[in-house]
Design an enzyme around this catalytic site. Structure first.
Site, short mmCIF file in Angstrom:
data_model
loop_
_atom_site.label_atom_id
_atom_site.label_comp_id
_atom_site.label_asym_id
_atom_site.label_seq_id
_atom_site.Cartn_x
_atom_site.Cartn_y
_atom_site.Cartn_z
CB SER A 12 48.06 20.68 26.94
OG SER A 12 49.23 21.39 27.21
CG ASP A 118 51.41 30.91 38.36
OD1 ASP A 118 51.67 32.05 38.79
OD2 ASP A 118 50.26 30.52 38.11
CB THR A 144 47.72 36.47 28.13
OG1 THR A 144 48.06 35.15 27.64
CG2 THR A 144 46.82 37.16 27.15
CD GLN A 147 53.19 39.35 40.85
OE1 GLN A 147 52.26 38.63 41.23
NE2 GLN A 147 53.70 40.29 41.62
CB ILE A 214 37.98 31.96 45.07
CG1 ILE A 214 36.96 32.91 44.42
CG2 ILE A 214 37.30 30.71 45.60
CD1 ILE A 214 36.38 32.39 43.11
N PRO A 215 39.57 31.33 48.04
CG PRO A 215 38.69 30.82 50.16
CD PRO A 215 38.42 31.62 48.91
CG ASP A 223 45.70 26.96 29.69
OD1 ASP A 223 46.71 27.65 29.46
OD2 ASP A 223 45.75 25.84 30.22
P1 ATP Z 1 49.04 31.40 33.12
O1 ATP Z 1 48.25 30.19 33.43
O2 ATP Z 1 48.96 31.80 31.70
O3 ATP Z 1 50.40 31.35 33.66
P2 ATP Z 1 47.88 32.89 35.30
O4 ATP Z 1 48.88 32.39 36.27
O5 ATP Z 1 47.52 34.34 35.34
O6 ATP Z 1 48.26 32.64 33.82
P3 ATP Z 1 45.71 31.94 36.84
O7 ATP Z 1 46.57 32.11 38.05
O8 ATP Z 1 44.92 30.73 36.69
O9 ATP Z 1 46.56 32.06 35.51
O10 ATP Z 1 44.76 33.23 36.81
C1 ATP Z 1 43.98 33.55 35.67
C2 ATP Z 1 42.66 34.14 36.09
O11 ATP Z 1 41.92 33.16 36.78
C3 ATP Z 1 42.76 35.34 37.04
O12 ATP Z 1 42.75 36.54 36.32
C4 ATP Z 1 41.48 35.20 37.85
O13 ATP Z 1 40.43 35.84 37.15
C5 ATP Z 1 41.19 33.73 37.85
N1 ATP Z 1 41.59 33.05 39.09
C6 ATP Z 1 42.48 32.04 39.21
N2 ATP Z 1 42.58 31.65 40.49
C7 ATP Z 1 41.73 32.42 41.20
C8 ATP Z 1 41.35 32.50 42.59
N3 ATP Z 1 41.88 31.70 43.51
N4 ATP Z 1 40.44 33.42 42.95
C9 ATP Z 1 39.89 34.23 42.04
N5 ATP Z 1 40.20 34.22 40.73
C10 ATP Z 1 41.09 33.32 40.31
N1 PLP Z 2 48.62 22.16 30.25
C1 PLP Z 2 48.81 21.04 30.98
C2 PLP Z 2 49.10 19.75 30.31
C3 PLP Z 2 48.71 21.11 32.35
O1 PLP Z 2 48.93 20.00 33.04
C4 PLP Z 2 48.43 22.35 32.98
C5 PLP Z 2 48.33 22.46 34.43
O2 PLP Z 2 48.53 21.54 35.17
C6 PLP Z 2 48.25 23.47 32.22
C7 PLP Z 2 48.34 23.34 30.84
C8 PLP Z 2 48.04 24.83 32.82
O3 PLP Z 2 46.76 25.23 33.16
P1 PLP Z 2 46.50 26.72 33.73
O4 PLP Z 2 47.80 27.46 33.76
O5 PLP Z 2 45.55 27.36 32.77
O6 PLP Z 2 45.96 26.52 35.09
MG MG Z 3 48.61 31.75 38.27
NA NA Z 4 48.50 34.13 31.66
MG MG Z 5 48.88 28.72 34.20
#
Ligand code: ATP
Ligand code: PLP
Ligand code: MG
Ligand code: NA
Ligand code: MG
Length: 297
Positions: A12, A118, A144, A147, A214-215, A223
């Site tokens: 995107s 997610d 990649t 969960q 991180i909260p 991405d």
């Molecule tokens: P995808 O976007 O491909 O579905 P995902 O759900 O794993 O993958 P995120 O949930 O954004 O993507 O997590 C990716 C990475 O971002 C984690 O491995 C972590 O390092 C970091 N991350 C995202 N949110 C947090 C957070 N609240 N606190 C700490 N690290 C975070």
């Molecule tokens: N691509 C688009 C167009 C989105 O709007 C979003 C999230 O809102 C993403 C990708 C996903 O981003 P990420 O899963 O890396 O947080």
């Molecule tokens: Mg996630």
């Molecule tokens: Na991922």
């Molecule tokens: Mg994502």
């Protein structure tokens, strides 16, 4: 393949903000890659905002771009990177792109973020799941998922670290030599779980990295994680652990900066989704200090 390469990144594009190609292209460029983005959508902003507008590329339009490159003998890529894909027809065309790129470079590394959803919520049409399972996972070099995506792809529930490792084995048996569960919330901890099946005969080398949670809620981090994993595993092709430590450490430095910037401007970072401070974190992307260490299983 220890030097840099040329990445075709199909993701995107947002006019403002950092998701998809906007969060992958710049870091890969910083790590020394030539990056050729194809924008699978062009939206005003990411879909987490109250509204968004823009255009969606279809499979035929994607193929047109590939043919344009082919006509000029510009299809030599070392890596293909894909993220969010919204329809079966587009995903089928991506599969044709994989074949085409591998016919030019049989060593093409395909890094696939199988974006399905997610935290229990599906973001894509249901029909995409079986296409990923049957056609995409088998041709990916590195996968990649998060969960929830691992659960959808394998049909296994992930409630323990052992479940995560078992699911990685299932995915290896379907194709990819490298699997990284980019985030999993297991027994109260945020983990990245990595698994590298180096040879057909031996069991995979597996590890975890515990991430301080991180909260706040960020977009674009998934991405960015996949892009950094691509970048660092090209530099350390036999050491997924090191690649993941570098990727996670960069990301944590960037998230820390993001939260501090929001706080400084008087904004409570726990109240809405945050745009990452990508450009401001370029030093931490180019030269991360390893703050998050992997633990082997
Ligand atoms: P995808 O976007 O491909 O579905 P995902 O759900 O794993 O993958 P995120 O949930 O954004 O993507 O997590 C990716 C990475 O971002 C984690 O491995 C972590 O390092 C970091 N991350 C995202 N949110 C947090 C957070 N609240 N606190 C700490 N690290 C975070
Ligand atoms: N691509 C688009 C167009 C989105 O709007 C979003 C999230 O809102 C993403 C990708 C996903 O981003 P990420 O899963 O890396 O947080
Ligand atoms: Mg996630
Ligand atoms: Na991922
Ligand atoms: Mg994502």
């Amino acid at each position: 393949p220890t030097d840099t390469g040329r990445v075709l990144s199909i993701q995107s594009h947002t006019v403002q903000g950092y998701v998809g190609n906007k969060s992958a292209v710049f870091p890969l460029q910083l790590l020394g890659f030539d990056v050729d983005p194809i924008n699978s959508v062009q939206f005003s902003n990411h879909t987490g905002y109250p509204t968004f507008r823009g255009q969606v590329l279809n499979g035929k339009q994607l193929w047109d771009l590939i043919e344009g490159l082919e006509e000029n003998q510009l299809l030599h890529y070392t890596h293909l990177l894909t993220g969010y894909i919204g329809s079966v027809s587009f995903l089928d065309t991506v599969l044709q792109v994989v074949d085409k790129l591998r016919s030019v470079n049989p060593d093409l590394v395909y890094v696939c973020d199988p974006v399905l959803g997610d935290e229990g919520k599906l973001y894509v049409p249901q029909e995409l799941i079986s296409v990923y399972q049957q056609k995409v996972v088998p041709v990916a070099s590195m996968l990649t998922p998060n969960q929830f995506e691992v659960e959808l792809l394998t049909g296994l529930r992930i409630t323990s670290e052992q479940d995560g490792l078992t699911a990685c084995n299932t995915l290896h048996n379907a194709g990819p030599r490298k699997v990284v569960i980019t985030s999993a919330f297991i027994e109260g901890k945020l983990l990245l779980i990595g698994s590298h099946k180096k040879t057909e005969e031996q069991p995979p080398e597996q590890f975890k990295i515990e991430i301080p949670k991180i909260p706040a809620y960020f977009t674009g981090t998934g991405d960015l994680t996949t892009a950094l994993l691509l970048g660092w595993s090209n530099k350390y092709p036999d050491n997924l652990e090191t690649a993941a430590e570098l990727a996670v450490s960069s990301l944590q430095a960037l998230l820390k900066r993001t939260v501090e910037d929001y706080k400084r401007s008087g904004f409570d970072p726990s109240t809405s989704s945050l745009e990452i401070r990508l450009i401001q974190s370029q030093d931490e992307i180019r030269n991360p200090a390893v703050t998050c260490k992997a633990v082997k299983y």
